[in-house]
Design an enzyme around this catalytic site. Structure first.
Site, PDB file in Angstrom:
ATOM      1  N   CYS A   1      14.016   2.145 -56.842  1.00  0.00           N
ATOM      2  CA  CYS A   1      15.208   1.705 -56.100  1.00  0.00           C
ATOM      3  C   CYS A   1      14.970   0.402 -55.343  1.00  0.00           C
ATOM      4  O   CYS A   1      15.907  -0.215 -54.846  1.00  0.00           O
ATOM      5  CB  CYS A   1      15.678   2.805 -55.152  1.00  0.00           C
ATOM      6  SG  CYS A   1      16.259   4.239 -56.070  1.00  0.00           S
TER       7      CYS A   1
ATOM      8  N   HIS B   1      20.804  -0.648 -50.494  1.00  0.00           N
ATOM      9  CA  HIS B   1      20.682   0.200 -51.687  1.00  0.00           C
ATOM     10  C   HIS B   1      21.640   1.374 -51.531  1.00  0.00           C
ATOM     11  O   HIS B   1      21.753   1.948 -50.442  1.00  0.00           O
ATOM     12  CB  HIS B   1      19.232   0.683 -51.807  1.00  0.00           C
ATOM     13  CG  HIS B   1      19.044   1.708 -52.871  1.00  0.00           C
ATOM     14  ND1 HIS B   1      19.478   1.532 -54.164  1.00  0.00           N
ATOM     15  CD2 HIS B   1      18.471   2.946 -52.830  1.00  0.00           C
ATOM     16  CE1 HIS B   1      19.178   2.601 -54.874  1.00  0.00           C
ATOM     17  NE2 HIS B   1      18.573   3.470 -54.089  1.00  0.00           N
TER      18      HIS B   1
ATOM     19  N   ASN C   1      24.170   6.296 -57.437  1.00  0.00           N
ATOM     20  CA  ASN C   1      22.917   5.541 -57.326  1.00  0.00           C
ATOM     21  C   ASN C   1      22.524   5.027 -58.718  1.00  0.00           C
ATOM     22  O   ASN C   1      22.173   5.819 -59.592  1.00  0.00           O
ATOM     23  CB  ASN C   1      21.828   6.463 -56.753  1.00  0.00           C
ATOM     24  CG  ASN C   1      20.509   5.753 -56.543  1.00  0.00           C
ATOM     25  OD1 ASN C   1      20.302   4.637 -57.014  1.00  0.00           O
ATOM     26  ND2 ASN C   1      19.591   6.409 -55.850  1.00  0.00           N
TER      27      ASN C   1
HETATM   28  N1  COA Z   1      26.408  21.144 -54.271  1.00  0.00           N
HETATM   29  C1  COA Z   1      26.441  22.131 -53.389  1.00  0.00           C
HETATM   30  N2  COA Z   1      25.372  22.509 -52.666  1.00  0.00           N
HETATM   31  C2  COA Z   1      24.228  21.841 -52.855  1.00  0.00           C
HETATM   32  C3  COA Z   1      24.119  20.788 -53.776  1.00  0.00           C
HETATM   33  C4  COA Z   1      25.269  20.454 -54.496  1.00  0.00           C
HETATM   34  N3  COA Z   1      25.275  19.447 -55.401  1.00  0.00           N
HETATM   35  N4  COA Z   1      22.859  20.304 -53.745  1.00  0.00           N
HETATM   36  C5  COA Z   1      22.194  21.030 -52.845  1.00  0.00           C
HETATM   37  N5  COA Z   1      23.019  21.968 -52.311  1.00  0.00           N
HETATM   38  C6  COA Z   1      22.703  22.976 -51.292  1.00  0.00           C
HETATM   39  C7  COA Z   1      21.235  23.284 -51.238  1.00  0.00           C
HETATM   40  O1  COA Z   1      20.887  24.246 -52.223  1.00  0.00           O
HETATM   41  C8  COA Z   1      21.088  23.796 -49.841  1.00  0.00           C
HETATM   42  O2  COA Z   1      21.530  25.120 -49.794  1.00  0.00           O
HETATM   43  P1  COA Z   1      20.745  26.212 -48.907  1.00  0.00           P
HETATM   44  O3  COA Z   1      20.872  25.707 -47.489  1.00  0.00           O
HETATM   45  O4  COA Z   1      21.485  27.465 -49.196  1.00  0.00           O
HETATM   46  O5  COA Z   1      19.332  26.192 -49.408  1.00  0.00           O
HETATM   47  C9  COA Z   1      22.088  22.953 -49.046  1.00  0.00           C
HETATM   48  O6  COA Z   1      23.021  22.449 -50.033  1.00  0.00           O
HETATM   49  C10 COA Z   1      21.458  21.777 -48.332  1.00  0.00           C
HETATM   50  O7  COA Z   1      20.598  21.100 -49.244  1.00  0.00           O
HETATM   51  P2  COA Z   1      19.770  19.856 -48.823  1.00  0.00           P
HETATM   52  O8  COA Z   1      18.907  19.406 -49.951  1.00  0.00           O
HETATM   53  O9  COA Z   1      19.136  20.106 -47.508  1.00  0.00           O
HETATM   54  O10 COA Z   1      20.959  18.802 -48.621  1.00  0.00           O
HETATM   55  P3  COA Z   1      20.909  17.386 -47.981  1.00  0.00           P
HETATM   56  O11 COA Z   1      21.872  17.322 -46.872  1.00  0.00           O
HETATM   57  O12 COA Z   1      19.496  16.926 -47.709  1.00  0.00           O
HETATM   58  O13 COA Z   1      21.487  16.474 -49.156  1.00  0.00           O
HETATM   59  C11 COA Z   1      20.689  14.900 -50.792  1.00  0.00           C
HETATM   60  C12 COA Z   1      20.792  16.354 -50.395  1.00  0.00           C
HETATM   61  C13 COA Z   1      19.917  14.793 -52.078  1.00  0.00           C
HETATM   62  C14 COA Z   1      22.095  14.364 -50.980  1.00  0.00           C
HETATM   63  C15 COA Z   1      19.986  14.112 -49.654  1.00  0.00           C
HETATM   64  O14 COA Z   1      18.825  14.811 -49.261  1.00  0.00           O
HETATM   65  C16 COA Z   1      19.593  12.721 -50.006  1.00  0.00           C
HETATM   66  O15 COA Z   1      20.443  11.861 -50.171  1.00  0.00           O
HETATM   67  N6  COA Z   1      18.285  12.432 -50.057  1.00  0.00           N
HETATM   68  C17 COA Z   1      17.765  11.068 -50.180  1.00  0.00           C
HETATM   69  C18 COA Z   1      18.179  10.351 -51.423  1.00  0.00           C
HETATM   70  C19 COA Z   1      17.514   9.010 -51.447  1.00  0.00           C
HETATM   71  O16 COA Z   1      17.676   8.192 -50.569  1.00  0.00           O
HETATM   72  N7  COA Z   1      16.673   8.764 -52.421  1.00  0.00           N
HETATM   73  C20 COA Z   1      15.890   7.569 -52.382  1.00  0.00           C
HETATM   74  C21 COA Z   1      16.351   6.541 -53.274  1.00  0.00           C
HETATM   75  S1  COA Z   1      16.595   7.157 -54.896  1.00  0.00           S
END
Ligand code: COA
Length: 329
Positions: A116, A256, A286
């Site tokens: 990224c 980004h 992304n």
């Molecule tokens: N739909 C519904 N629920 C979902 C889901 C989806 N697509 N994906 C995950 N969940 C659920 C999880 O299973 C979890 O459930 P639980 O609490 O019962 O275990 C809950 O939602 C929270 O999951 P979590 O992973 O903590 O969510 P989050 O708020 O961290 O969001 C991302 C997930 C991936 C969107 C976020 O962590 C993110 O953007 N990370 C960084 C991405 C990034 O910058 N990457 C670097 C460059 S590529």
């Protein structure tokens, strides 16, 4: 006359026409539009459906658009850098395939893998070829066919990514415009949080790796999220401080596009008002190395010559940083 600097003199974005919406994804995995929009900001993404087309075709489309827009002939190009983590093949390079597709007969070309941060690190690199005085027309293209690395049975990641390419032309500038400064970092201590587990020299492809879905993106969302917020805001603020700037001096932030919440906090910590933060994640998701130039292409019509612009990114590696440029068009 100011010293020789590398300026962006054209930008062009290209994305395939086919779209995957949140509604489409909710039929494939257990998710819904409300969760995806609130947690990520993504509403839809583009997908390169035609199996005969690959990353170099998207990169070539972006470059052809750029050449037309800037009135540049393909033979004038001296170097093409393709920032990508989804090259057509491991070798030959995606850049070699791309250069031939656009007819850049006099260019050499190479790939650049910084996930990224590909465009950000690539821009710092491309600028050096101009400021060394050796080349006068360098193209940097960020291109990723992320749908090939996306596991459409995994709701944690499949909602995030899409396909696109976008290119910039870099040329010499003596008016004090162009790339001014950058703050760039890598630290692979926690590389396992965001990676493609198999298919490289460390773990070559096997039946077992395919069965275990190890050729798809693996991401531990929460630790990556926390670090992304800290690192993007931290490096953007570091570059402001080093150049005696505050948020008031900045016209635009082009971050980004990985998650709208990360973008919002970066803008907030830099002291920017919302209208200064360029966002198009809702339409493309992304697209890895393509996000920054794709967003730049979309917002460029409102930029003015001399505007102070900050680019900031965070990604696998980990890799992160920020770059300060003065708009030259
Ligand atoms: N739909 C519904 N629920 C979902 C889901 C989806 N697509 N994906 C995950 N969940 C659920 C999880 O299973 C979890 O459930 P639980 O609490 O019962 O275990 C809950 O939602 C929270 O999951 P979590 O992973 O903590 O969510 P989050 O708020 O961290 O969001 C991302 C997930 C991936 C969107 C976020 O962590 C993110 O953007 N990370 C960084 C991405 C990034 O910058 N990457 C670097 C460059 S590529």
């Amino acid at each position: 006359m100011s010293k020789l600097q590398a300026a962006i003199t054209g930008v062009y974005g290209w994305a395939p026409e086919d779209v995957i919406t949140n509604e489409d994804l909710s039929k494939m995995v257990d998710t819904n539009d409300e969760w995806i929009v609130t947690r990520t900001g993504v509403k839809e993404r583009r997908i390169l459906k035609d199996p005969t087309l690959s990353t170099s075709d998207m990169a070539a489309n972006a470059i052809k658009g750029l050449l037309e827009k800037t009135g540049t002939k393909p033979e004038e190009i001296e170097l093409i850098i393709v920032a990508t983590i989804t090259p057509d093949m491991i070798f030959p390079s995606c850049a070699a395939m791309t250069a031939t597709k656009v007819g850049a007969k006099n260019a050499f070309a190479f790939d650049f893998n910084s996930a990224c941060c590909g465009f950000l690190f690539g821009l710092e690199t491309a600028a050096q070829f101009i400021t060394s005085g050796k080349y006068k027309k360098v193209i940097l293209v960020g291109a990723d066919k992320m749908t090939t690395l996306t596991d459409y049975t995994n709701r944690n990641t499949c909602i995030l990514f899409g396909d696109a390419a976008a290119a910039v032309l870099l040329e010499p500038n003596y008016e004090g415009l162009g790339v001014i400064d950058s703050v760039l970092h890598v630290d692979s201590t926690n590389w396992e949080h965001l990676c493609l587990k198999a298919g490289g020299a460390m773990k070559p492809a096997s039946h077992e790796t395919v069965d275990a879905h190890e050729h798809y993106i693996h991401q531990e969302g929460q630790p990556v999220f926390k670090l992304a917020v800290r690192a993007m805001a931290g490096s953007a603020n570091a570059i402001l401080k080093r150049n005696n700037l505050t948020g008031d001096d900045i016209q635009y932030l082009i971050p980004h596009q990985a998650n709208k919440r990360i973008i919002d906090s970066t803008g907030h910590f830099m002291g920017l008002t919302e209208d200064k933060v360029c966002i198009n994640i809702q339409k493309y998701g992304n697209t890895t190395a393509a996000t920054i130039p794709l967003c730049m292409a979309e917002f460029a019509p409102q930029f003015k010559k001399g505007d102070n612009i900050i680019l900031a990114a965070f990604g696998a590696g980990y890799s992160w940083g920020a770059l300060y440029l003065k708009w030259a068009i």
